[in-house]
Motif scaffolding. Structure first.
Motif, PDB file in Angstrom:
ATOM      1  N   LEU A 300       0.845  -1.194   0.000  1.00 26.24           N
ATOM      2  CA  LEU A 300       0.000   0.000   0.000  1.00 26.24           C
ATOM      3  C   LEU A 300       0.878   1.240   0.000  1.00 26.24           C
ATOM      4  CD1 LEU A 300      -2.653   1.595   0.343  1.00 26.24           C
ATOM      5  CD2 LEU A 300      -2.453   1.235   2.806  1.00 26.24           C
ATOM      6  N   THR A 301       0.659   2.105  -0.936  1.00 26.19           N
ATOM      7  CA  THR A 301       1.348   3.397  -0.935  1.00 26.19           C
ATOM      8  C   THR A 301       0.298   4.486  -0.836  1.00 26.19           C
ATOM      9  OG1 THR A 301       1.311   3.504  -3.337  1.00 26.19           O
ATOM     10  CG2 THR A 301       3.291   2.606  -2.322  1.00 26.19           C
ATOM     11  N   THR A 302       0.654   5.515  -0.094  1.00 25.21           N
ATOM     12  CA  THR A 302      -0.280   6.633   0.059  1.00 25.21           C
ATOM     13  C   THR A 302       0.421   7.930  -0.315  1.00 25.21           C
ATOM     14  OG1 THR A 302       0.305   6.714   2.406  1.00 25.21           O
ATOM     15  CG2 THR A 302      -1.701   5.551   1.820  1.00 25.21           C
ATOM     16  N   HIS A 303      -0.350   8.848  -0.802  1.00 27.06           N
ATOM     17  CA  HIS A 303       0.195  10.134  -1.224  1.00 27.06           C
ATOM     18  C   HIS A 303      -0.848  11.210  -0.918  1.00 27.06           C
ATOM     19  CE1 HIS A 303       2.363  13.053  -3.706  1.00 27.06           C
ATOM     20  NE2 HIS A 303       1.178  13.429  -4.145  1.00 27.06           N
ATOM     21  N   GLY A 304      -0.373  12.302  -0.348  1.00 29.70           N
ATOM     22  CA  GLY A 304      -1.284  13.423  -0.079  1.00 29.70           C
ATOM     23  C   GLY A 304      -1.803  13.427   1.344  1.00 29.70           C
ATOM     24  N   GLU A 305      -1.036  12.809   2.254  1.00 34.73           N
ATOM     25  CA  GLU A 305      -1.496  12.732   3.652  1.00 34.73           C
ATOM     26  C   GLU A 305      -1.692  14.099   4.284  1.00 34.73           C
ATOM     27  OE1 GLU A 305       1.034  11.039   2.462  1.00 34.73           O
ATOM     28  OE2 GLU A 305       1.106   8.986   3.223  1.00 34.73           O
ATOM     29  N   ASP A 306      -0.948  15.094   3.806  1.00 30.57           N
ATOM     30  CA  ASP A 306      -1.006  16.405   4.460  1.00 30.57           C
ATOM     31  C   ASP A 306      -2.161  17.277   3.974  1.00 30.57           C
ATOM     32  OD1 ASP A 306       1.169  15.856   6.060  1.00 30.57           O
ATOM     33  OD2 ASP A 306       2.602  16.492   4.534  1.00 30.57           O
ATOM     34  N   ILE A 307      -2.881  16.795   3.001  1.00 27.62           N
ATOM     35  CA  ILE A 307      -4.041  17.564   2.536  1.00 27.62           C
ATOM     36  C   ILE A 307      -5.072  17.638   3.652  1.00 27.62           C
ATOM     37  CG2 ILE A 307      -6.019  17.463   0.953  1.00 27.62           C
ATOM     38  CD1 ILE A 307      -4.067  16.410  -1.139  1.00 27.62           C
ATOM     39  N   GLN A 308      -5.650  18.819   3.820  1.00 27.83           N
ATOM     40  CA  GLN A 308      -6.555  19.012   4.947  1.00 27.83           C
ATOM     41  C   GLN A 308      -8.017  19.042   4.503  1.00 27.83           C
ATOM     42  OE1 GLN A 308      -4.875  22.485   7.046  1.00 27.83           O
ATOM     43  NE2 GLN A 308      -4.231  20.964   8.549  1.00 27.83           N
ATOM     44  N   ALA A 342       0.221 -14.929 -13.935  1.00 26.40           N
ATOM     45  CA  ALA A 342      -0.289 -14.005 -14.955  1.00 26.40           C
ATOM     46  C   ALA A 342       0.763 -13.008 -15.413  1.00 26.40           C
ATOM     47  CB  ALA A 342      -1.498 -13.259 -14.397  1.00 26.40           C
ATOM     48  N   GLY A 343       1.982 -13.186 -14.889  1.00 25.27           N
ATOM     49  CA  GLY A 343       3.064 -12.291 -15.298  1.00 25.27           C
ATOM     50  C   GLY A 343       3.070 -10.970 -14.561  1.00 25.27           C
ATOM     51  N   LYS A 344       2.345 -10.899 -13.468  1.00 25.23           N
ATOM     52  CA  LYS A 344       2.332  -9.679 -12.654  1.00 25.23           C
ATOM     53  C   LYS A 344       3.310  -9.832 -11.499  1.00 25.23           C
ATOM     54  CE  LYS A 344      -2.539  -8.279 -13.173  1.00 25.23           C
ATOM     55  NZ  LYS A 344      -3.790  -8.041 -12.436  1.00 25.23           N
ATOM     56  N   PRO A 345       3.733  -8.718 -10.904  1.00 24.36           N
ATOM     57  CA  PRO A 345       4.526  -8.832  -9.674  1.00 24.36           C
ATOM     58  C   PRO A 345       3.728  -9.598  -8.618  1.00 24.36           C
ATOM     59  CG  PRO A 345       4.456  -6.558 -10.460  1.00 24.36           C
ATOM     60  CD  PRO A 345       3.489  -7.334 -11.300  1.00 24.36           C
ATOM     61  N   ARG A 346       4.434 -10.380  -7.797  1.00 25.69           N
ATOM     62  CA  ARG A 346       3.729 -11.180  -6.797  1.00 25.69           C
ATOM     63  C   ARG A 346       2.936 -10.294  -5.826  1.00 25.69           C
ATOM     64  NH1 ARG A 346       4.859 -16.448  -6.090  1.00 25.69           N
ATOM     65  NH2 ARG A 346       4.308 -16.342  -3.890  1.00 25.69           N
ATOM     66  N   ALA A 347       3.520  -9.161  -5.488  1.00 28.75           N
ATOM     67  CA  ALA A 347       2.832  -8.270  -4.548  1.00 28.75           C
ATOM     68  C   ALA A 347       1.850  -7.370  -5.292  1.00 28.75           C
ATOM     69  CB  ALA A 347       3.850  -7.415  -3.792  1.00 28.75           C
ATOM     70  N   GLY A 348       0.619  -7.404  -4.866  1.00 29.64           N
ATOM     71  CA  GLY A 348      -0.369  -6.516  -5.457  1.00 29.64           C
ATOM     72  C   GLY A 348      -0.134  -5.083  -5.009  1.00 29.64           C
ATOM     73  N   ARG A 349      -0.408  -4.157  -5.887  1.00 30.26           N
ATOM     74  CA  ARG A 349      -0.178  -2.750  -5.553  1.00 30.26           C
ATOM     75  C   ARG A 349      -1.509  -2.052  -5.333  1.00 30.26           C
ATOM     76  NH1 ARG A 349       3.966  -2.438 -10.363  1.00 30.26           N
ATOM     77  NH2 ARG A 349       5.760  -3.388  -9.327  1.00 30.26           N
ATOM     78  N   LEU A 350      -1.555  -1.396  -4.195  1.00 30.08           N
ATOM     79  CA  LEU A 350      -2.746  -0.611  -3.863  1.00 30.08           C
ATOM     80  C   LEU A 350      -2.255   0.789  -3.529  1.00 30.08           C
ATOM     81  CD1 LEU A 350      -5.821  -0.553  -3.158  1.00 30.08           C
ATOM     82  CD2 LEU A 350      -5.191  -1.211  -0.842  1.00 30.08           C
ATOM     83  N   SER A 351      -2.838   1.776  -4.149  1.00 30.58           N
ATOM     84  CA  SER A 351      -2.411   3.144  -3.839  1.00 30.58           C
ATOM     85  C   SER A 351      -3.614   4.009  -3.506  1.00 30.58           C
ATOM     86  CB  SER A 351      -1.629   3.748  -5.009  1.00 30.58           C
ATOM     87  OG  SER A 351      -2.515   4.178  -6.027  1.00 30.58           O
ATOM     88  N   ILE A 352      -3.379   4.903  -2.573  1.00 28.77           N
ATOM     89  CA  ILE A 352      -4.390   5.912  -2.243  1.00 28.77           C
ATOM     90  C   ILE A 352      -3.734   7.260  -2.483  1.00 28.77           C
ATOM     91  CG2 ILE A 352      -5.963   6.790  -0.494  1.00 28.77           C
ATOM     92  CD1 ILE A 352      -5.777   4.158   0.958  1.00 28.77           C
ATOM     93  N   HIS A 353      -4.274   7.981  -3.423  1.00 28.19           N
ATOM     94  CA  HIS A 353      -3.646   9.212  -3.878  1.00 28.19           C
ATOM     95  C   HIS A 353      -4.642  10.353  -3.744  1.00 28.19           C
ATOM     96  CE1 HIS A 353      -2.169  12.207  -6.715  1.00 28.19           C
ATOM     97  NE2 HIS A 353      -0.988  11.631  -6.667  1.00 28.19           N
TER      98      HIS A 353
END
Lengths: 606, 161
Positions: A300-308, A342-353
């Protein structure tokens, strides 16, 4: 550690609030007509408590909540109203849940001899973390014990009484997760909610209620100023001789308006909070999920935590975001082995932006999982007897996932698949004046885009006249308003269409569908409000577009029927009450429930 | 002095013993078109004239709209939603119902009903037979008159559809 404690405090507060709401639901359940929506609300509430508590590792609450959810699920399927004895048992279960909540949070009650679960918090979240944990351990053992305790009949859940549950849970020593060494009742030791001066940091902690009270007064002043200005304009002719009064009045009124607006901005800023807490909670959700699903890797990656965002908005985001994240990792992201195949990276990517515009916040939740297949949704819908004849595009088919109770999952898990959630997600976001849409590509993933107002207060609206009644809708939800000759609205296979810029868009005549509808003049110019619905543009014909203005949006008064297309009410300077509408939801409602304008009220404002 | 005491005193019906007071009830008799209904007086908040009611965007069975009562917004409902049964329609068009009768539920929520007139206050012993299906009816001048149950809304009985 502080982040975790803050999240736990939020979970505790939210769960307690939900239990209060469910208690009120039970008050009505014996008599309310129809009773099914109340049972649905109870079901959703328990589902949320389970999810929230599981997310922070409070399995002692999550496990019995799961058992209660299963029992209430049976009530949902029943054709008869729950018996009084069942309602009593349910109330008893909720009392026990509340007691358990207090215990695991260290807020009192019969404190267990072992450290409260609040102390067994997982490691703090990192911006990017791969999570994996064994399925065994305290959580699994406790679940097994509750499964053994849960009877097969109705709602009786023996052993749920808090002291017994505490005893059972305490016999199971935690076998995984770090045990933080901290005094008992760590959460209870957090800063009290009363006013606390912290002069070293030049700040003052004040109760939210005090800020809200100040805001309410500011809004009342705003409204009164508008009413006085309206009266002045109405009687301007009578004041023709009073030049001195008019000359003095106008700058004073302008100054008053400016100060009220600035005052509102200042007080509103006191309620602004960053998204960091919400995002941290999502990390907890992912970690808790991964602990029980070793077959999946999720980054899980997150971006924009400081947005109010306004606390009032933020407080209501937890529940829908937990649903979105859990759905993404449970249904979207494939097991590691399947991804590798399926040829994808083993770890699934989840992002919250998250990103902010002038008055809106856009948050995208994206996974790179299997995506959602529109044909599959249509097939499932047909199996369930849903009329899909009007769903000609993928966009309209994808809207199926927002239907109450619709789920394509064959097996219900502890995490999702009960058909609870996506409709509640959209309802929650819409009630905040926002929207939620999805884009998906089978095999490649899904993005849910949540658009929200920064605050819910004085908002710019478009005032519309439909059959002599005035309505307001958020400016931000309107793509364009236009006035065209009525002859430009042509009919194609019985459906009115308008050539709008470079394309044809469907039109819906609100004058024939809303209050006061009757014979309408189809000739002459047509006033249209163009909105986006299910990925397409839609023209809504109204009697007149009156103006744009700013209004204070208030919640519906208690005992009013709640509708997804009614966002709130406001009072015009004339003193007239008006409804603030979500045109997108209204169009959705009118499209899916033709001939049943109001339908059965699903909820009533409390 | 309680509200009931004041009413009893005004009507010269002050009960001599506390037991008597307990057995008395006071109702407000409302005319709605050609029909009559009563409401327990303790639920009456105020009666106002000619308040504009904003209808719901789409028809809501049992709900008329919302009204602005000096800054307080409240739902306006039909008497049928409060258990009046089907009322006679004669003269019951909205233009004849120029009054807004505001009630307060047990939960302190406000709710309004449009009415043609407030006729009188009735005080008498609450000796209605129980459990025979007529608990919500009293006799006025020998005729049965329905009692509106404002708290039915509080308990959520608001969804006739």
């Amino acid at each position: 550690m502080e982040d975790d404690l803050t999240i736990m405090r939020e979970v505790f507060d939210e769960s307690t609030e939900i239990l209060d709401r469910l208690g009120a639901d039970l008050d009505t359940l014996a008599t309310v007509v129809p009773w099914q929506p109340v049972v649905d609300d109870v079901y959703r509430g328990v589902h949320t408590i389970k999810g929230n508590c599981a997310a922070v590792g409070w399995t002692r609450v999550a496990d019995p909540a799961h058992a209660i959810e299963t029992s209430v699920g049976r009530m949902r399927q029943a054709t008869t109203r729950p018996r009084a004895s069942e309602i009593l048992q349910l109330r008893s279960c909720f009392d026990d849940l509340e007691q358990l909540l207090k215990e695991v949070a260290g807020f009192g009650g019969a404190a267990p001899p072992s450290p409260p679960e609040a102390l067994a918090a997982p490691t703090p979240p990192s911006p990017k973390a791969t999570v994996r944990a064994p399925a065994s351990g305290a959580g699994a053992e406790t679940s097994a014990r509750y499964a053994a305790l849960t009877p097969t009949v109705d709602l009786i859940i023996p052993g749920l009484r808090a002291p017994k549950v505490a005893t059972i849970a305490n016999t199971i020593a935690p076998t995984s997760g770090p045990l933080v060494s901290a005094p008992t009742g760590a959460m209870a030791s957090m800063a009290p909610r009363g006013a606390v001066r912290n002069e070293g940091q030049s700040s003052l902690r004040v109760p939210v209620q005090a800020v809200n009270g100040a805001l309410n007064h500011i809004w009342e002043v705003f409204l009164l100023r508008s009413q006085i200005a309206y009266l002045f304009e109405e009687h301007r002719d009578a004041l023709k001789g009073a030049h001195a009064l008019i000359q003095a009045w106008e700058p004073l009124d302008a100054a008053l308006r400016r100060h009220v607006t600035e005052l509102e901005t200042v007080v509103m800023s006191m309620r602004l909070m960053s998204l960091r807490g919400l995002f941290s909670r999502m990390h907890q959700v992912v970690r808790a999920y991964a602990a029980g699903h070793p077959e999946k890797d999720v980054e899980l990656t997150t971006h924009g935590e400081d947005i109010q965002v306004d606390k009032r908005v933020l407080d209501r985001l937890g529940e829908p975001f937990i649903h979105l994240v859990r759905n993404a990792i449970d249904h979207g992201i494939e097991p590691a082995a399947a991804r590798a195949a399926a040829g994808k990276p083993r770890a699934g990517r989840l992002s919250i932006h998250a990103e902010a515009t002038a008055d809106r916040i856009v948050i995208r939740i994206t996974d790179d999982g299997r995506g959602i297949s529109a044909p599959h949704l249509l097939a499932k819908a047909r199996e369930r007897g849903i009329d899909v004849s009007a769903m000609h595009s993928d966009e309209s088919a994808l809207e199926l996932i927002f239907r109450p109770g619709f789920s394509t999952v064959e097996q219900v898990t502890g995490d999702s698949g009960r058909g609870v959630g996506m409709d509640a997600v959209r309802t929650s976001i819409t009630e905040l004046g926002g929207s939620v849409n999805l884009e998906t590509r089978p095999g490649f993933g899904t993005t849910f885009t949540v658009t929200l107002p920064v605050s819910v207060s004085i908002v710019p609206v478009v005032l519309l006249d439909v059959n002599g009644e005035t309505y307001a809708t958020h400016v931000s939800s309107v793509i364009e308003v236009c006035r065209v000759p009525g002859s430009e609205i042509r009919t194609s296979t019985g459906e009115p269409m308008l050539h709008f810029h470079d394309r044809f868009i469907r039109c819906l005549d609100l004058r024939t569908r809303m209050h006061g509808s009757g014979a309408v003049d189809a000739s002459g110019d047509a006033s249209l409000c163009v909105v986006r619905r299910a990925g397409s543009l839609l023209g809504l014909r109204v009697s007149r577009v009156i103006a744009t203005t700013e209004v204070v949006v208030k919640p519906l008064p208690p005992l009013s029927p709640l509708r997804s297309y009614v966002l709130g009410v406001s009072i015009l300077p004339t003193g007239q009450a008006i409804f603030v509408l979500s045109l997108e939801q209204l169009a959705e409602h009118l499209s899916t429930a033709p001939g049943a304008p109001g339908g059965g009220a699903s909820r009533v404002a409390a | 002095m309680s509200q009931l005491d004041r009413i009893f005193e005004r009507q010269g019906q002050v009960a001599s013993r506390a037991d008597d007071v307990d057995s008395l009830r006071a109702f407000v008799l409302l005319a709605i078109g050609e029909s009559r209904v009563v409401v327990p007086i303790e639920r009456l908040r105020e009666v106002v004239e000619a308040t504009q009611v904003t209808p719901y965007p789409l028809p809501e069975p049992g709900y008329v709209g919302i009204a602005n009562l000096r800054g307080n917004l409240l739902p306006v409902v039909t008497p049928e939603l409060l258990g009046s049964g089907v009322l006679a329609q004669g003269g019951a068009e909205p233009r004849d119902q120029r009054l807004l009768v505001v009630f307060e539920t047990e939960g302190n929520a406000l709710v309004g009903v449009r009415a043609t007139a407030v006729r009188k206050i009735l005080v008498g012993p609450d000796d209605r037979p129980k459990g025979d299906g007529c608990d919500n009816v009293i006799a006025v001048g020998g005729d049965p008159v329905r009692i509106l149950s404002v708290d039915a809304l509080h308990t959520g009985a608001t969804e006739p559809s």
